[in-house]
Design an enzyme around this catalytic site. Structure first.
Site, PDB file in Angstrom:
ATOM      1  N   LYS A 137       0.860  -1.183   0.000  1.00  0.00           N
ATOM      2  CA  LYS A 137       0.000   0.000   0.000  1.00  0.00           C
ATOM      3  C   LYS A 137       0.899   1.237   0.000  1.00  0.00           C
ATOM      4  O   LYS A 137       1.759   1.405   0.885  1.00  0.00           O
ATOM      5  CB  LYS A 137      -0.896  -0.034   1.245  1.00  0.00           C
ATOM      6  CG  LYS A 137      -2.176   0.751   1.133  1.00  0.00           C
ATOM      7  CD  LYS A 137      -3.077   0.397   2.315  1.00  0.00           C
ATOM      8  CE  LYS A 137      -4.355   1.192   2.313  1.00  0.00           C
ATOM      9  NZ  LYS A 137      -5.144   0.951   3.530  1.00  0.00           N
TER      10      LYS A 137
HETATM   11  O1  G3P Z   1      -8.904   1.997   4.166  1.00  0.00           O
HETATM   12  C1  G3P Z   1      -8.816   3.320   4.578  1.00  0.00           C
HETATM   13  C2  G3P Z   1      -9.622   3.480   5.801  1.00  0.00           C
HETATM   14  O2  G3P Z   1      -9.055   2.720   6.806  1.00  0.00           O
HETATM   15  C3  G3P Z   1      -9.842   4.850   6.275  1.00  0.00           C
HETATM   16  O3  G3P Z   1     -11.002   4.793   7.001  1.00  0.00           O
HETATM   17  O4  G3P Z   1     -12.624   5.494   8.651  1.00  0.00           O
HETATM   18  O5  G3P Z   1     -10.211   6.144   8.914  1.00  0.00           O
HETATM   19  O6  G3P Z   1     -11.613   7.201   7.159  1.00  0.00           O
HETATM   20  P1  G3P Z   1     -11.382   5.972   7.987  1.00  0.00           P
END
Ligand code: G3P
Length: 216
Positions: A87
């Site tokens: 990633k």
């Molecule tokens: O895969 C990316 C994700 O983990 C981000 O999620 O909820 O931190 O915006 P969030």
């Protein structure tokens, strides 16, 4: 649409896997830190454990931001297990690194995508996946799903093979909309996956069937 679970929590990964519908796992530094995983050896072991639990693509994020270090780190991560997908953040050196990884047959997930232009660059560099952050776009008063729709149209018109991985998912509705708009993958917190199970009429209907079954 493939289902990935977006967590580094082994119990949640197991629960999602036990449902029988899990195709992979995504992690990020915030999710790893949340589980208290510290130090290179522990981080690498955690990725290996996840790879042994789930037979699917497992995204492991580089922590470097310059080209040479991203390459070195990505090669080390990719060597941990054949299912590791490196990633890489959407920055200039990240795009250069994704092209290098593509040329060296190392699969990548370009993360922190917030615009169609960024997605085009990542696809041109040969990223295996691009990750638009739906929830965070919604948080900034834009419609994250519009980006999924735009990316789907562009990728189809241009014939890009890069898969659209809807990330930063916050609800069952996000998953349904991502599927409707043609996302290739949705990476979700376990709660959002489990939310898909729920409908009050199902609960009411099952209670009635079980009650009537006693009269059979
Ligand atoms: O895969 C990316 C994700 O983990 C981000 O999620 O909820 O931190 O915006 P969030």
């Amino acid at each position: 649409m493939k289902f990935f679970v977006d967590t580094a929590n082994l119990a949640q990964i197991k629960e999602a896997h036990d449902l029988g519908i899990l195709d992979g796992v995504t992690t990020n530094p915030s999710l790893m830190a949340k589980e208290g995983i510290k130090g290179e050896a522990a981080i690498n072991q955690h990725y290996k454990t996840i790879c042994e639990m789930v037979n699917g693509d497992i995204s492991a994020e580089v922590l470097s931001t310059d080209f040479e270090s991203i390459i070195k780190e990505g090669q080390q991560l990719a060597a941990l297990h054949p299912n590791i997908v490196v990633k890489v953040p959407m920055i200039k050196d990240g795009i250069k690194a994704i092209k290098w990884f593509t040329d060296h047959k190392i699969r990548t997930n370009c993360t922190l995508i917030f615009s169609a232009g960024q997605a085009i660059l990542a696809a041109k560099a040969g990223a295996t996946y691009v990750s638009p952050f739906i929830g965070r776009i919604d948080d900034s008063s834009w419609d994250g799903m519009e980006l999924i729709a735009q990316m789907r149209q562009i990728f189809d018109v241009q014939g890009y093979s890069t898969e659209i991985l809807a990330a930063s998912i916050r609800s069952g509705l996000h998953i349904v909309k991502a599927a409707e708009l043609g996302a290739d993958v949705c990476t979700c917190p376990l709660d959002s996956i489990l939310a898909l199970l729920k409908h009050p009429l199902t609960d009411i209907g099952l209670a009635k069937f079980l009650e009537d079954a006693k009269k059979m």
